[in-house]
Write a protein that holds these residues in place. Structure first.
Motif, PDB file in Angstrom:
ATOM      1  N   GLY A  92       0.815  -1.205   0.000  1.00  0.00           N
ATOM      2  CA  GLY A  92       0.000   0.000   0.000  1.00  0.00           C
ATOM      3  C   GLY A  92       0.848   1.254   0.000  1.00  0.00           C
ATOM      4  O   GLY A  92       1.858   1.356  -0.710  1.00  0.00           O
ATOM      5  N   GLY A 121      -8.015  -0.346  -4.096  1.00  0.00           N
ATOM      6  CA  GLY A 121      -8.255  -1.562  -3.340  1.00  0.00           C
ATOM      7  C   GLY A 121      -8.527  -2.784  -4.201  1.00  0.00           C
ATOM      8  O   GLY A 121      -8.183  -3.902  -3.802  1.00  0.00           O
ATOM      9  N   ASN A 171      -5.695   0.606   1.952  1.00  0.00           N
ATOM     10  CA  ASN A 171      -7.110   0.961   2.085  1.00  0.00           C
ATOM     11  C   ASN A 171      -7.923  -0.031   1.256  1.00  0.00           C
ATOM     12  O   ASN A 171      -7.939   0.052   0.024  1.00  0.00           O
ATOM     13  N   PRO A 172      -8.627  -0.980   1.890  1.00  0.00           N
ATOM     14  CA  PRO A 172      -9.308  -2.024   1.116  1.00  0.00           C
ATOM     15  C   PRO A 172     -10.490  -1.527   0.304  1.00  0.00           C
ATOM     16  O   PRO A 172     -10.898  -2.194  -0.657  1.00  0.00           O
ATOM     17  N   ASP A 182      -4.725   7.731  -1.969  1.00  0.00           N
ATOM     18  CA  ASP A 182      -3.949   6.525  -1.637  1.00  0.00           C
ATOM     19  C   ASP A 182      -2.722   6.327  -2.514  1.00  0.00           C
ATOM     20  O   ASP A 182      -2.189   5.216  -2.607  1.00  0.00           O
ATOM     21  N   ASP A 212      -4.952  -3.910  -5.022  1.00  0.00           N
ATOM     22  CA  ASP A 212      -4.154  -4.212  -3.835  1.00  0.00           C
ATOM     23  C   ASP A 212      -4.679  -5.454  -3.121  1.00  0.00           C
ATOM     24  O   ASP A 212      -3.916  -6.359  -2.772  1.00  0.00           O
ATOM     25  N   GLU A 213      -5.990  -5.496  -2.910  1.00  0.00           N
ATOM     26  CA  GLU A 213      -6.548  -6.611  -2.151  1.00  0.00           C
ATOM     27  C   GLU A 213      -6.603  -7.897  -2.973  1.00  0.00           C
ATOM     28  O   GLU A 213      -6.550  -8.995  -2.414  1.00  0.00           O
TER      29      GLU A 213
END
Length: 327
Positions: free
Chosen positions: A125, A147, A141-142, A274, A150-151
């Motif tokens: 992140g 997100g 930050n989901p 973000d 990233d997730e």
């Protein structure tokens, strides 16, 4: 004909996937490329179609994956990788990281193949420490705009480790930091092709914020070498592969202006939500375990990459598509 080892490479028509196909062809593997071509381009691998030890499957790994015959290795590189792509297709991005990874883990288990997944520095992140070691859990930050990517990568790592620990599956996890080189899309929204494209079109170079964010750029040949060594190692935990030579976005833009000799100015747009402020890999483990570190300097790699972009058609050079994030 001798029996070649067989490897499945997903995302084969993409930037990294196509270079990996080349490497394993060079190593005399039978390479099975797979791509749904949402972001990939067959031009990246068209030179391989004439080879007997290469085959291509046009397929979305988010659905059931079937490959006849034995498999020794699987490289899972299917995923949108730039903000422009994963903002346009957020659901597909999440599905390829979750359903796609699950399908390939099942295939690897059925074939008794070793699976390497392509994670990225996005699992960290917007990091609170620099450089980022593999032990750092990240600051993600989901539910933010990033997100979906990233997730997807964080889940991909989690399910891969679950298969490794529960089923005893041979798995490898590479965390890729910013990589560049020939076959990048000029309009994919990441900082290097965006800067070069703007310079070649005679436009101001667009950075976000004041340009104090940092990135660390690794030339693609170095990255492929690191991935090759990790695949054939005995190390199953996540490993950073990238170049620790850190530079600010503003300094990088100035390098591109000097390299292209175009004399443009840098202009600033608002910093996106973000956006990572720092990106620098800690490659201590790669050095110790793989005896790997980058060999190609940024100046050398940028010259090769610039020549590639200069050779693109005029139609590709005038295509304009800006990212919403500082790549």
């Amino acid at each position: 004909m001798k029996n070649r080892k067989r490897i499945l490479i997903t995302g084969a028509a993409g930037f990294l996937g196509s270079h990996l196909c080349d490497r394993f062809i060079t190593e005399d593997y039978h390479v099975i490329g797979m791509d749904n071509l949402i972001t990939g381009d067959l031009q990246n691998i068209e030179h391989l179609f004439k080879l007997q030890n290469f085959e291509f499957h046009h397929h979305d790994v988010s659905t059931f994956v079937y490959v006849p015959g034995d498999l020794d290795f699987i490289l899972h590189f299917a995923s949108p990788a730039s903000p422009i792509d994963y903002l346009k297709i957020p659901i597909q991005t999440l599905k390829v990281g979750s359903l796609g990874t699950h399908n390939l883990l099942g295939l690897a288990r059925a074939k008794k193949a070793r699976l390497l997944i392509a994670s990225t520095s996005e699992v960290y992140g917007d990091p609170n420490i620099n450089p980022q070691p593999e032990e750092y859990w990240g600051n993600v930050n989901p539910v933010g705009p990033r997100g979906v990517y990233d997730e997807a990568k964080r889940f991909q790592e989690a399910i891969t480790m679950a298969y490794h620990t529960f089923h005893g599956l041979e798995t490898r996890i590479v965390r890729i930091f910013n990589t560049y080189g020939p076959r990048m899309r000029l309009n994919d929204g990441r900082v290097l092709p965006a800067f070069i494209g703007e310079a070649l079109r005679g436009e101001p170079l667009t950075m976000f914020g004041d340009g104090s964010q940092t990135r660390s750029f690794c030339y693609v040949d170095d990255l492929v070498e690191g991935i090759y060594r990790l695949l054939h190692s005995d190390y199953s935990q996540p490993m950073n592969i990238g170049n620790p030579d850190e530079i600010t976005i503003k300094e990088f833009g100035e390098e591109i202006i000097k390299l292209t000799g175009t004399g443009q100015k840098l202009i600033s747009l608002p910093l996106p939500q973000d956006d990572p402020k720092q990106r620098r890999p800690d490659i201590t483990k790669a050095k110790a375990i793989l005896d790997w570190e980058p060999k190609v300097s940024r100046s050398e790699g940028l010259k090769i990459t610039l020549n590639y972009f200069k050779a693109l058609t005029e139609r590709e050079l005038i295509h304009k598509d800006f990212a919403l994030f500082n790549r």
